[in-house]
Write a protein that holds these residues in place. Structure first.
Motif, PDB file in Angstrom:
ATOM      1  N   ALA A 241       0.907  -1.126  -0.065  1.00  0.00           N
ATOM      2  CA  ALA A 241      -0.090   0.248   0.040  1.00  0.00           C
ATOM      3  C   ALA A 241       0.975   1.096   0.069  1.00  0.00           C
ATOM      4  O   ALA A 241       2.144   1.364   0.475  1.00  0.00           O
ATOM      5  CB  ALA A 241      -0.963   0.011   1.301  1.00  0.00           C
ATOM      6  N   GLU A 242       0.354   2.293  -0.728  1.00  0.00           N
ATOM      7  CA  GLU A 242       0.918   3.604  -0.578  1.00  0.00           C
ATOM      8  C   GLU A 242       0.269   4.688  -0.496  1.00  0.00           C
ATOM      9  O   GLU A 242      -0.774   4.673  -1.194  1.00  0.00           O
ATOM     10  CB  GLU A 242       1.852   3.704  -1.767  1.00  0.00           C
ATOM     11  N   VAL A 243       0.416   5.610   0.337  1.00  0.00           N
ATOM     12  CA  VAL A 243      -0.278   7.066   0.218  1.00  0.00           C
ATOM     13  C   VAL A 243       0.269   8.117   0.275  1.00  0.00           C
ATOM     14  O   VAL A 243       1.553   8.111   0.663  1.00  0.00           O
ATOM     15  CB  VAL A 243      -1.429   7.027   1.762  1.00  0.00           C
ATOM     16  N   VAL A 244      -0.007   9.035  -0.442  1.00  0.00           N
ATOM     17  CA  VAL A 244       0.508  10.607  -0.409  1.00  0.00           C
ATOM     18  C   VAL A 244       0.378  11.151   0.876  1.00  0.00           C
ATOM     19  O   VAL A 244      -0.782  10.998   1.327  1.00  0.00           O
ATOM     20  CB  VAL A 244       0.021  11.249  -1.669  1.00  0.00           C
ATOM     21  N   PHE A 245       1.536  11.891   1.334  1.00  0.00           N
ATOM     22  CA  PHE A 245       1.324  12.362   2.523  1.00  0.00           C
ATOM     23  C   PHE A 245       2.269  13.500   2.684  1.00  0.00           C
ATOM     24  O   PHE A 245       3.216  13.700   2.195  1.00  0.00           O
ATOM     25  CB  PHE A 245       2.269  11.296   3.655  1.00  0.00           C
ATOM     26  N   THR A 246       1.554  14.756   3.294  1.00  0.00           N
ATOM     27  CA  THR A 246       2.183  16.039   3.154  1.00  0.00           C
ATOM     28  C   THR A 246       2.898  16.428   4.366  1.00  0.00           C
ATOM     29  O   THR A 246       3.858  17.386   4.302  1.00  0.00           O
ATOM     30  CB  THR A 246       1.089  17.008   2.591  1.00  0.00           C
ATOM     31  N   ALA A 247       2.614  16.020   5.512  1.00  0.00           N
ATOM     32  CA  ALA A 247       3.317  16.384   6.596  1.00  0.00           C
ATOM     33  C   ALA A 247       4.661  16.018   6.900  1.00  0.00           C
ATOM     34  O   ALA A 247       5.068  14.965   6.049  1.00  0.00           O
ATOM     35  CB  ALA A 247       2.495  15.927   7.930  1.00  0.00           C
ATOM     36  N   GLU A 248       5.564  16.750   7.583  1.00  0.00           N
ATOM     37  CA  GLU A 248       6.956  16.121   7.817  1.00  0.00           C
ATOM     38  C   GLU A 248       7.051  15.197   8.838  1.00  0.00           C
ATOM     39  O   GLU A 248       8.188  14.570   8.900  1.00  0.00           O
ATOM     40  CB  GLU A 248       7.725  17.640   8.155  1.00  0.00           C
TER      41      GLU A 248
END
Length: 161
Positions: A69-76
């Protein structure tokens, strides 16, 4: 690649960390790993791919690695967790360390010494890793557990917290 780990001593347990990773180059990644050997391991990581920050769950069994599985993530920063149960390992992530999202699961048997050819007598090692995947990493990865050691070990129905 850097890896530091501890042998899994109990069938039911969980390991978690708060990861600060500013991966800015494709291929940079850091995360948690449940590792029997080079042919059998599971990872949940925060990294950079195609210019986007992603959280990915990798499952490697019998030498074959798949992106489960893979998800786009914006937090650091992200909390990562591996949860071991009798029949499976769960790979989870959280923004706040309270509400966890299950990204993937993998069979516990495939990481057991019984499933490998040769010598798997040491069992699974759980730990932290960071890599540039063959390239020099530009940004460091910082693992935290809220003023505790670099990651937290918690036994389910056990004594160690």
């Amino acid at each position: 690649m850097a890896f530091i780990g501890r042998r899994q001593q109990h069938i039911q347990a969980e390991w978690s960390t708060l990861l600060d990773c500013k991966a800015s180059v494709d291929g940079e990644e850091a995360g948690l790993c449940a590792r029997l050997d080079e042919q059998a391991h599971y990872e949940i990581m925060l990294g950079q791919k195609d210019g986007q920050r992603i959280i990915t769950a990798y499952l490697t069994a019998k030498g074959i690695t798949e992106v489960a599985a893979e998800v786009v993530f914006t937090a650091e920063s992200v909390y990562l967790k591996i949860q071991a149960e009798l029949t499976q390992y769960s790979l989870l992530y959280s923004l706040d360390g309270q509400e966890w999202l299950k990204l993937a699961t993998g069979s516990a048997y495939l990481l057991s010494p019984q499933a490998v050819e040769g010598n798997g007598f040491t069992g699974v090692v759980i730990g932290l890793y960071a890599t540039g995947n063959g390239k020099t990493s530009v940004e460091p990865a910082c693992f935290r557990a809220d003023c505790k050691p670099c990651y937290e070990i918690k036994l389910i129905r056990g004594l160690l917290i």
